[in-house]
Design an enzyme around this catalytic site. Structure first.
Site, PDB file in Angstrom:
ATOM      1  N   GLY A  41     -25.203  85.420 104.510  1.00 56.78           N
ATOM      2  CA  GLY A  41     -25.017  86.878 104.515  1.00 56.78           C
ATOM      3  C   GLY A  41     -26.325  87.578 104.871  1.00 56.78           C
ATOM      4  O   GLY A  41     -26.356  88.485 105.719  1.00 56.78           O
ATOM      5  N   HIS A  42     -27.423  87.133 104.238  1.00 57.48           N
ATOM      6  CA  HIS A  42     -28.737  87.717 104.558  1.00 57.48           C
ATOM      7  C   HIS A  42     -29.101  87.428 106.016  1.00 57.48           C
ATOM      8  O   HIS A  42     -29.637  88.281 106.717  1.00 57.48           O
ATOM      9  CB  HIS A  42     -29.829  87.101 103.686  1.00 57.48           C
TER      10      HIS A  42
ATOM     11  N   GLY B 243     -26.428  95.118 103.637  1.00 58.25           N
ATOM     12  CA  GLY B 243     -25.095  94.520 103.692  1.00 58.25           C
ATOM     13  C   GLY B 243     -24.037  95.441 103.078  1.00 58.25           C
ATOM     14  O   GLY B 243     -24.339  96.239 102.185  1.00 58.25           O
TER      15      GLY B 243
ATOM     16  N   ASP C 236     -22.551  95.309  98.972  1.00 54.33           N
ATOM     17  CA  ASP C 236     -23.030  96.273  97.970  1.00 54.33           C
ATOM     18  C   ASP C 236     -22.767  97.667  98.535  1.00 54.33           C
ATOM     19  O   ASP C 236     -23.702  98.382  98.923  1.00 54.33           O
ATOM     20  CB  ASP C 236     -24.514  96.051  97.719  1.00 54.33           C
TER      21      ASP C 236
ATOM     22  N   ILE D 258     -20.159  88.905 104.865  1.00 50.77           N
ATOM     23  CA  ILE D 258     -19.978  87.532 105.365  1.00 50.77           C
ATOM     24  C   ILE D 258     -19.331  86.738 104.231  1.00 50.77           C
ATOM     25  O   ILE D 258     -19.761  86.814 103.081  1.00 50.77           O
ATOM     26  CB  ILE D 258     -21.338  86.899 105.752  1.00 50.77           C
TER      27      ILE D 258
HETATM   28  O1  PAF Z   1     -29.306  94.269  97.860  1.00 51.27           O
HETATM   29  C1  PAF Z   1     -30.375  93.767  97.429  1.00 51.27           C
HETATM   30  O2  PAF Z   1     -30.683  92.603  97.645  1.00 51.27           O
HETATM   31  C2  PAF Z   1     -31.308  94.631  96.609  1.00 51.27           C
HETATM   32  O3  PAF Z   1     -30.597  95.518  95.814  1.00 51.27           O
HETATM   33  C3  PAF Z   1     -32.358  95.374  97.467  1.00 51.27           C
HETATM   34  C4  PAF Z   1     -31.712  96.353  98.423  1.00 51.27           C
HETATM   35  C5  PAF Z   1     -33.179  94.362  98.244  1.00 51.27           C
HETATM   36  C6  PAF Z   1     -33.298  96.155  96.573  1.00 51.27           C
HETATM   37  O4  PAF Z   1     -33.944  95.340  95.649  1.00 51.27           O
END
Ligand code: PAF
Length: 281
Positions: free
Chosen positions: A36-37, A147, A150, A176
């Site tokens: 996903g990242h 993403g 969230d 994803i």
């Molecule tokens: O979605 C995340 O991984 C976190 O909430 C973020 C946006 C990196 C902030 O710490």
């Protein structure tokens, strides 16, 4: 890939790149990287010349009884994934680097901070606003990528970004999923074998509501049925239908609906969502 721990050094480097008219995009993460990242990073690569990724487990967005201490910290594995993708810059600040003073800002996030996850996780979105504002101040990217899993966080980031004076373009990437439909999340690795098996039913139930709705079945009754299903294997926090534009309640003119769900499997809180358009609107 160049790694920075110092906010000042990173800022200087990025200013230098932008002075050379290079477009910089930014993907903030808390590590524990998964596909996903990586999808966010690939999108960032398509949209810009230089991609900056941060890995920082932000303490201010965790509540007292939440998983800050056990949150996966897998820096070595994360670095190899970033290298496979040919990411240009990694930022791995310490807590002191991000929050040099204990005097932290409190943000007015309005309606968005009163619904859904905000009810169960008071203060969470203020913590997200603190870290994202600070990271934006340091990186000043041209583009920032988040993403859609969230989704409420994305709406809040759009809000704080609107209140900033710089001109950062926030873009998002769809969820994803694993092959069985479970939305990818760093927290999936906490799940026991049985919980992991059950976790796929979250998305199946969201799809079920959508299918029912498009067949003309009343939304409230299919949400109720899905809540009953989910409650058989998890402790449901919420399952709601809202307007995808602003997360307000839906009415019969809402053209794009989002179903949002949060539920606990054991100790693990998972969230998911599904967006769909009303037929013929
Ligand atoms: O979605 C995340 O991984 C976190 O909430 C973020 C946006 C990196 C902030 O710490």
């Amino acid at each position: 890939m160049i790694t920075y721990e110092s906010a000042e050094d990173l800022s200087l480097k990025i200013r230098h790149l932008q002075d050379k008219s290079l477009k910089v995009s930014f993907v903030p993460t808390m590590g524990g990287l998964h596909e996903g990242h990586l999808a966010l990073m690939k999108l960032a690569q398509q949209k810009s010349d230089v991609v900056v990724v941060s890995i920082f487990v932000n303490p201010t967005q965790f509540g007292q009884n939440e998983d800050l201490n056990k949150y996966p910290r897998t820096l070595e594995k994360d670095i190899s994934l970033l290298e496979t993708l040919d990411i240009d810059i990694l930022f791995t600040p310490s807590v002191e680097e991000i929050y040099p003073s204990n005097d932290l800002e409190s943000y007015e996030l309005g309606f968005l901070d009163t619904i859904l996850c905000a009810k169960t996780r008071p203060g969470h979105f203020n913590g997200v606003a603190q870290v994202v504002n600070r990271l934006f101040d340091i990186v000043h990217p041209d583009i920032a990528v988040f993403g859609e899993k969230d989704y409420q966080q994305l709406m809040i980031i759009n809000l704080i970004n609107k209140n900033r004076k710089d001109d950062i373009k926030v873009i998002s990437h769809e969820i994803i999923r694993e092959r069985d439909g479970l939305a990818m999340s760093t927290r999936n690795q906490y799940l026991s074998f049985d919980d992991r098996e059950n976790a796929k039913k979250i998305y199946q139930n969201l799809l079920g509501i959508k299918t029912d709705f498009l067949r003309g079945i009343d939304l409230d009754s299919s949400i109720k049925k899905a809540k009953d299903n989910l409650s058989q294997f998890s402790k449901l926090d919420y399952l709601e239908a809202r307007n995808s534009k602003d997360l307000t309640d839906i009415d019969n003119k809402t053209d794009e609906i989002i179903l949002l769900c949060a539920t606990y499997l054991g100790e693990t809180r998972l969230i998911d969502n599904l967006i769909f358009r009303r037929k013929n609107v």
